[in-house]
Design a protein around this motif. Structure first.
Motif, PDB file in Angstrom:
ATOM      1  N   ILE A 255     -58.447 -15.648  27.718  1.00  0.00           N
ATOM      2  CA  ILE A 255     -57.555 -15.209  28.985  1.00  0.00           C
ATOM      3  C   ILE A 255     -58.649 -14.954  30.248  1.00  0.00           C
ATOM      4  O   ILE A 255     -58.108 -15.500  31.252  1.00  0.00           O
ATOM      5  CB  ILE A 255     -56.944 -13.934  28.554  1.00  0.00           C
ATOM      6  N   SER A 256     -59.816 -14.402  30.032  1.00  0.00           N
ATOM      7  CA  SER A 256     -60.698 -14.539  31.013  1.00  0.00           C
ATOM      8  C   SER A 256     -61.145 -15.686  31.765  1.00  0.00           C
ATOM      9  O   SER A 256     -61.071 -15.869  32.943  1.00  0.00           O
ATOM     10  CB  SER A 256     -61.962 -13.757  30.853  1.00  0.00           C
TER      11      SER A 256
ATOM     12  N   ASP B 167     -57.007 -13.760  22.797  1.00  0.00           N
ATOM     13  CA  ASP B 167     -58.248 -13.954  22.906  1.00  0.00           C
ATOM     14  C   ASP B 167     -58.847 -13.561  24.496  1.00  0.00           C
ATOM     15  O   ASP B 167     -58.385 -14.298  25.116  1.00  0.00           O
ATOM     16  CB  ASP B 167     -58.422 -15.517  22.712  1.00  0.00           C
ATOM     17  N   ALA B 168     -59.301 -12.469  24.341  1.00  0.00           N
ATOM     18  CA  ALA B 168     -59.606 -11.978  25.698  1.00  0.00           C
ATOM     19  C   ALA B 168     -60.652 -12.802  26.606  1.00  0.00           C
ATOM     20  O   ALA B 168     -60.426 -13.063  27.752  1.00  0.00           O
ATOM     21  CB  ALA B 168     -60.408 -10.545  25.772  1.00  0.00           C
TER      22      ALA B 168
ATOM     23  N   TYR C  62     -57.532 -11.447  34.186  1.00  0.00           N
ATOM     24  CA  TYR C  62     -58.476 -10.407  34.231  1.00  0.00           C
ATOM     25  C   TYR C  62     -57.996  -9.073  33.753  1.00  0.00           C
ATOM     26  O   TYR C  62     -59.045  -8.528  32.971  1.00  0.00           O
ATOM     27  CB  TYR C  62     -59.323 -10.298  35.325  1.00  0.00           C
TER      28      TYR C  62
ATOM     29  N   TYR D  37     -56.707  -5.916  26.818  1.00  0.00           N
ATOM     30  CA  TYR D  37     -56.710  -6.273  25.338  1.00  0.00           C
ATOM     31  C   TYR D  37     -58.019  -5.780  24.513  1.00  0.00           C
ATOM     32  O   TYR D  37     -58.122  -5.122  23.546  1.00  0.00           O
ATOM     33  CB  TYR D  37     -56.433  -7.703  25.160  1.00  0.00           C
ATOM     34  N   THR D  38     -59.011  -6.046  25.441  1.00  0.00           N
ATOM     35  CA  THR D  38     -60.690  -5.591  24.857  1.00  0.00           C
ATOM     36  C   THR D  38     -60.453  -4.013  24.870  1.00  0.00           C
ATOM     37  O   THR D  38     -61.038  -3.568  23.835  1.00  0.00           O
ATOM     38  CB  THR D  38     -61.528  -6.006  25.768  1.00  0.00           C
TER      39      THR D  38
ATOM     40  N   SER E 217     -55.570  -8.463  32.094  1.00  0.00           N
ATOM     41  CA  SER E 217     -54.920  -8.485  30.754  1.00  0.00           C
ATOM     42  C   SER E 217     -56.074  -8.639  29.845  1.00  0.00           C
ATOM     43  O   SER E 217     -55.932  -7.848  28.714  1.00  0.00           O
ATOM     44  CB  SER E 217     -53.876  -9.769  30.621  1.00  0.00           C
ATOM     45  N   ALA E 218     -56.878  -9.566  29.898  1.00  0.00           N
ATOM     46  CA  ALA E 218     -58.372  -9.284  29.113  1.00  0.00           C
ATOM     47  C   ALA E 218     -58.665  -8.357  29.102  1.00  0.00           C
ATOM     48  O   ALA E 218     -59.315  -7.753  27.884  1.00  0.00           O
ATOM     49  CB  ALA E 218     -59.159 -10.447  29.650  1.00  0.00           C
TER      50      ALA E 218
END
Length: 105
Positions: free
Chosen positions: A11-12, A7-8, A81, A87-88, A83-84
Motif C-alpha cells: 500500500i505504501s 500488505d502495508a 500512506y 493497518y500497521t 491506510s498503510a
C-alpha cells in the motif's frame, strides 16, 4: 466474515507511485504552458496579440486542470500512506494484546 489481509508495504509503494504521478503531472502542466508561450510569442508578434492572449488564457485553464488532476493523485498517495499506517498500527496493537494474554503469534 472472511479474513482480511493488507500488505502495508504494498500500500505504501502504491502511495509512492501516486505521489510520483502527481509530481510528474504538475511538472508537465507548467512546462507545457511555458513552452507554448515561448513558441507562440515570436510567431504571432504584435499583430496576433489577441490570439496569443486567448491561447495563454486557455493554457492557464489547462494548467489549473492539470493541477486538479495532480491533486487527486496526491490525495490518493496521502490516503494510501494513511491506510498503510493504520493497518500497521492495528497489527502491532493486536500483536501486543495477544502477547499480553500469552498468545505468541
Amino acid at each position: 466474515m472472511s479474513n482480511v489481509v493488507a500488505d502495508a508495504a504494498g500500500i505504501s509503494a502504491y502511495g509512492s507511485t501516486e505521489a510520483a504521478v502527481a509530481a510528474q503531472i504538475a511538472s508537465a502542466g507548467g512546462i507545457n504552458v511555458a513552452a507554448v508561450a515561448g513558441i507562440l510569442t515570436p510567431v504571432f508578434g504584435a499583430l496576433g496579440t489577441e490570439h496569443l492572449i486567448a491561447t495563454l488564457i486557455a493554457m492557464s485553464t489547462n494548467l489549473f486542470e492539470t493541477g486538479q488532476v495532480s491533486a487527486v493523485h496526491a490525495g490518493q498517495a496521502a490516503a494510501a500512506y494513511g491506510s498503510a499506517a493504520a493497518y500497521t498500527a492495528t497489527d502491532l496493537g493486536d500483536a501486543a494484546e495477544f502477547g499480553a494474554i500469552g498468545l505468541n503469534l
